[in-house]
Scaffold this motif. Structure first.
Motif, mmCIF file in Angstrom:
data_model
loop_
_atom_site.group_PDB
_atom_site.id
_atom_site.type_symbol
_atom_site.label_atom_id
_atom_site.label_comp_id
_atom_site.label_asym_id
_atom_site.label_seq_id
_atom_site.Cartn_x
_atom_site.Cartn_y
_atom_site.Cartn_z
ATOM 1 N N SER A 113 0.814 -1.217 0.000
ATOM 2 C CA SER A 113 0.000 0.000 0.000
ATOM 3 C C SER A 113 0.846 1.265 0.000
ATOM 4 O O SER A 113 1.967 1.283 0.502
ATOM 5 C CB SER A 113 -0.939 -0.004 1.212
ATOM 6 N N LYS A 114 0.249 2.333 -0.529
ATOM 7 C CA LYS A 114 0.900 3.642 -0.572
ATOM 8 C C LYS A 114 0.414 4.567 0.542
ATOM 9 O O LYS A 114 1.164 5.434 0.997
ATOM 10 C CB LYS A 114 0.638 4.319 -1.923
ATOM 11 N N LEU A 115 -0.834 4.391 0.958
ATOM 12 C CA LEU A 115 -1.450 5.334 1.883
ATOM 13 C C LEU A 115 -2.445 4.612 2.776
ATOM 14 O O LEU A 115 -3.285 3.849 2.285
ATOM 15 C CB LEU A 115 -2.163 6.435 1.093
ATOM 16 N N TYR A 116 -2.342 4.839 4.089
ATOM 17 C CA TYR A 116 -3.321 4.321 5.042
ATOM 18 C C TYR A 116 -4.375 5.397 5.290
ATOM 19 O O TYR A 116 -4.040 6.546 5.601
ATOM 20 C CB TYR A 116 -2.626 3.954 6.362
ATOM 21 N N VAL A 117 -5.647 5.025 5.165
ATOM 22 C CA VAL A 117 -6.750 5.964 5.381
ATOM 23 C C VAL A 117 -7.729 5.346 6.368
ATOM 24 O O VAL A 117 -8.026 4.148 6.316
ATOM 25 C CB VAL A 117 -7.468 6.299 4.057
ATOM 26 N N SER A 118 -8.234 6.172 7.266
ATOM 27 C CA SER A 118 -9.255 5.707 8.211
ATOM 28 C C SER A 118 -10.308 6.781 8.397
ATOM 29 O O SER A 118 -9.986 7.965 8.542
ATOM 30 C CB SER A 118 -8.623 5.367 9.560
ATOM 31 N N THR A 119 -11.562 6.343 8.417
ATOM 32 C CA THR A 119 -12.684 7.236 8.716
ATOM 33 C C THR A 119 -13.314 6.856 10.059
ATOM 34 O O THR A 119 -14.482 7.143 10.298
ATOM 35 C CB THR A 119 -13.742 7.170 7.605
ATOM 36 N N SER A 120 -12.533 6.222 10.928
ATOM 37 C CA SER A 120 -13.062 5.741 12.204
ATOM 38 C C SER A 120 -13.475 6.905 13.098
ATOM 39 O O SER A 120 -12.796 7.922 13.190
ATOM 40 C CB SER A 120 -12.010 4.897 12.916
ATOM 41 N N TYR A 121 -14.605 6.705 13.785
ATOM 42 C CA TYR A 121 -15.098 7.692 14.747
ATOM 43 C C TYR A 121 -14.612 7.417 16.169
ATOM 44 O O TYR A 121 -14.654 8.308 17.013
ATOM 45 C CB TYR A 121 -16.624 7.679 14.771
ATOM 46 N N TYR A 122 -14.217 6.168 16.435
ATOM 47 C CA TYR A 122 -13.829 5.856 17.813
ATOM 48 C C TYR A 122 -12.831 4.711 17.849
ATOM 49 O O TYR A 122 -13.016 3.683 17.197
ATOM 50 C CB TYR A 122 -15.034 5.471 18.661
ATOM 51 N N GLU A 123 -11.765 4.900 18.618
ATOM 52 C CA GLU A 123 -10.770 3.873 18.890
ATOM 53 C C GLU A 123 -10.292 4.034 20.330
ATOM 54 O O GLU A 123 -10.150 5.159 20.816
ATOM 55 C CB GLU A 123 -9.551 4.021 17.963
ATOM 56 N N GLY A 124 -10.026 2.900 20.994
ATOM 57 C CA GLY A 124 -9.316 2.989 22.256
ATOM 58 C C GLY A 124 -7.902 3.472 21.979
ATOM 59 O O GLY A 124 -7.423 4.463 22.521
ATOM 60 N N LEU A 125 -7.227 2.773 21.099
ATOM 61 C CA LEU A 125 -5.980 3.202 20.473
ATOM 62 C C LEU A 125 -5.985 2.563 19.096
ATOM 63 O O LEU A 125 -6.178 1.357 18.985
ATOM 64 C CB LEU A 125 -4.757 2.754 21.269
ATOM 65 N N PRO A 126 -5.810 3.336 18.025
ATOM 66 C CA PRO A 126 -5.950 2.784 16.672
ATOM 67 C C PRO A 126 -4.775 1.886 16.293
ATOM 68 O O PRO A 126 -3.757 2.336 15.774
ATOM 69 C CB PRO A 126 -6.031 4.027 15.782
ATOM 70 N N GLY A 127 -4.943 0.583 16.551
ATOM 71 C CA GLY A 127 -3.865 -0.370 16.315
ATOM 72 C C GLY A 127 -3.444 -0.480 14.871
ATOM 73 O O GLY A 127 -2.247 -0.573 14.571
ATOM 74 N N THR A 128 -4.409 -0.462 13.934
ATOM 75 C CA THR A 128 -4.023 -0.582 12.529
ATOM 76 C C THR A 128 -3.260 0.648 12.060
ATOM 77 O O THR A 128 -2.384 0.550 11.203
ATOM 78 C CB THR A 128 -5.257 -0.810 11.632
ATOM 79 N N CYS A 129 -3.572 1.804 12.634
ATOM 80 C CA CYS A 129 -2.816 3.013 12.292
ATOM 81 C C CYS A 129 -1.373 2.881 12.772
ATOM 82 O O CYS A 129 -0.432 3.232 12.062
ATOM 83 C CB CYS A 129 -3.486 4.241 12.909
ATOM 84 N N LEU A 130 -1.186 2.365 13.994
ATOM 85 C CA LEU A 130 0.165 2.125 14.506
ATOM 86 C C LEU A 130 0.927 1.159 13.601
ATOM 87 O O LEU A 130 2.101 1.372 13.277
ATOM 88 C CB LEU A 130 0.089 1.543 15.915
ATOM 89 N N GLU A 131 0.253 0.077 13.203
ATOM 90 C CA GLU A 131 0.901 -0.916 12.351
ATOM 91 C C GLU A 131 1.288 -0.311 11.004
ATOM 92 O O GLU A 131 2.401 -0.529 10.506
ATOM 93 C CB GLU A 131 -0.035 -2.107 12.148
ATOM 94 N N ALA A 132 0.374 0.456 10.419
ATOM 95 C CA ALA A 132 0.657 1.078 9.127
ATOM 96 C C ALA A 132 1.838 2.038 9.222
ATOM 97 O O ALA A 132 2.713 2.074 8.343
ATOM 98 C CB ALA A 132 -0.584 1.808 8.612
ATOM 99 N N MET A 133 1.884 2.833 10.298
ATOM 100 C CA MET A 133 2.980 3.780 10.456
ATOM 101 C C MET A 133 4.297 3.047 10.704
ATOM 102 O O MET A 133 5.362 3.480 10.237
ATOM 103 C CB MET A 133 2.658 4.764 11.577
ATOM 104 N N ALA A 134 4.243 1.917 11.422
ATOM 105 C CA ALA A 134 5.446 1.110 11.622
ATOM 106 C C ALA A 134 5.962 0.565 10.292
ATOM 107 O O ALA A 134 7.167 0.349 10.117
ATOM 108 C CB ALA A 134 5.151 -0.043 12.583
#
Length: 340
Positions: free
Chosen positions: A267-288
Motif C-alpha cells: 500500500s501507498k497510503l493508510y486511510v481511516s474514517t473511524s469515529y472511535y478507537e481505544g488506540l488505533p492499532g491498525t494506524c500504529l501498524e501502518a505507520m510502523a
C-alpha cells in the motif's frame, strides 16, 4: 507477582495481541500469573509467566461462573502472599464485578462504553449498537468497577478523559499499546499495487458509512484508483451492497493477522474514517510499516499522526477534503514516502 485477569487471551482482538507482546518482552525481574480462559488455546510459553487456563462454560452464565472461580483463586493466592495485586483488563466487564475487595486492583481500560456508544461526543457521530437499557447497564457496571480499583491505565488522552467522565479521581497513567517491530518490517522493494488501504472492523463506530461514501467519491473523481478494504464486522452487508463490484475496490473480508504485513507493504497510503478507537492499532501498524496516515481529526489520532509530518488530520466527515488529500498524496509519492 502480579496476576493478570483476562478471559479472552486467545482471542483475535487488539487486547490479546497487546498482552501477547507484553508477556513476550517481560522485564527479567518481573513475574506474572495470567488467568485466562481455555477457548482456542495454543501452546505458548513466556519466561517468568505462569499461565492458568480456567474453563469457561457454555451458555449465558459461563463468564459469571468463570469469574467466581477466579475470585476464589485470587483470594487464596493473596492470602498466601503469592500475589501482590491484580491487573484487570476490560472489556469484558463481568469479571471486574467479582474481583475480591481485599486485593489491590490496577485496571487497564482499553475502551469505555461512553466512547464506544458515541456519547463521549457532544453531537453523536454514529448510531450505537446498544439499546438504551443495555447501555445503561453496561455503564453502571463500569461505574461499579471504577469505584473498586486502586489505579487506572488508559491508552490515550481521550481514554483518560472518558474515565474522568465516570467520576474516577484516583491515580491514572496513559500507557499506549505498541507494535511488535519484528512482525512489521517495511520492504522498499515491494510492489505497491494498492493506492489506498482501509483496515479494521467494519462497524459504524469504526466509520464504515463514511468509508463507503469516501470510496465512492474517490472512484468517481479519480478513475483508476486502487482501493483495498481489509476487515469484517457488523456492517458487512451494507458495505458489500454499496461497494461490491465497484471498479478498483477490493473487499478482502477477514484476513489472518499474520497476513496483514503483506497488505501494508503493498500500500501507498493508510486511510481511516473511524469515529472511535481505544488506540488505533491498525494506524500504529501502518505507520510502523512506513505508510503516511490520513485520518479524521480526533483526540485519539492526534497523539499518533503529526499533521504535515507523518500524515494528515481532516475534520470529521469532511470527505471532500479527505478525497483531495488522497489525490495530493498519490500525486507526490516522494513526499508521501518521506512522511511514512
Amino acid at each position: 507477582m502480579i496476576a493478570i485477569v483476562y478471559p479472552q487471551f486467545y482471542g483475535v482482538g487488539g487486547i490479546a495481541r497487546y498482552l501477547d507482546s507484553y508477556l513476550a518482552n517481560l522485564p527479567p525481574d518481573q513475574r506474572v500469573l495470567l488467568l485466562t480462559g481455555d477457548q482456542q488455546q495454543s501452546e505458548r510459553r513466556y519466561p517468568g509467566v505462569e499461565l492458568r487456563h480456567i474453563p469457561i462454560g457454555a451458555g449465558r452464565f459461563g463468564l459469571i461462573e468463570w469469574s467466581l472461580k477466579v475470585r476464589r483463586l485470587l483470594r487464596q493466592l493473596y492470602a498466601e502472599g503469592r500475589i501482590s495485586g491484580v491487573n484487570f483488563h476490560f472489556p469484558p466487564l463481568i469479571p471486574g464485578l467479582f474481583l475480591p475487595r481485599e486485593v489491590p486492583v490496577l485496571l487497564t481500560a482499553h475502551t469505555t462504553y461512553l466512547g464506544m456508544s458515541g456519547r463521549y461526543y457532544d453531537q453523536p457521530l454514529f448510531q450505537s449498537q446498544w439499546g438504551a437499557l443495555s447501555l445503561w447497564i453496561k455503564m453502571r457496571m463500569e461505574h461499579f468497577i471504577f469505584r473498586r480499583v486502586r489505579s487506572v491505565i488508559t491508552l490515550s488522552e481521550q481514554g483518560r478523559q472518558e474515565v474522568l467522565r465516570y467520576g474516577y479521581r484516583g491515580p491514572m497513567a496513559i500507557i499506549p499499546n505498541g507494535v511488535d517491530l519484528a512482525l512489521f518490517v517495511p520492504d522498499p522493494a515491494a510492489v505497491q499495487d494498492i493506492d489506498v488501504l482501509f483496515c479494521g472492523r467494519i462497524e459504524r463506530r469504526k466509520g464504515s458509512r463514511p468509508m463507503v461514501e469516501l470510496c465512492q467519491r474517490l472512484v468517481r473523481e479519480q478513475p483508476g484508483i486502487r482501493i483495498c478494504i481489509v476487515g469484517y464486522g457488523d456492517d458487512d452487508a451494507y458495505v458489500k451492497a454499496e461497494l461490491g463490484g465497484l471498479p478498483g475496490v477490493q473487499l478482502t473480508g477477514k484476513v489472518a493477522f499474520a497476513d496483514m504485513a503483506g497488505y501494508y507493504r503493498r500500500s501507498k497510503l493508510y486511510v481511516s474514517t473511524s469515529y472511535y478507537e481505544g488506540l488505533p492499532g491498525t494506524c500504529l501498524e501502518a505507520m510502523a510499516m512506513g505508510l503516511p496516515a490520513l485520518v479524521f481529526d480526533f483526540l485519539f489520532y492526534r497523539e499518533l499522526v503529526i499533521e504535515g509530518e507523518t500524515g494528515w488530520l481532516v475534520p470529521p466527515n469532511d470527505l471532500a477534503a479527505m478525497a483531495r488529500q488522497v489525490g495530493a498524496a498519490l500525486a507526490d509519492p516522494a513526499r508521501a514516502r518521506a512522511m511514512g
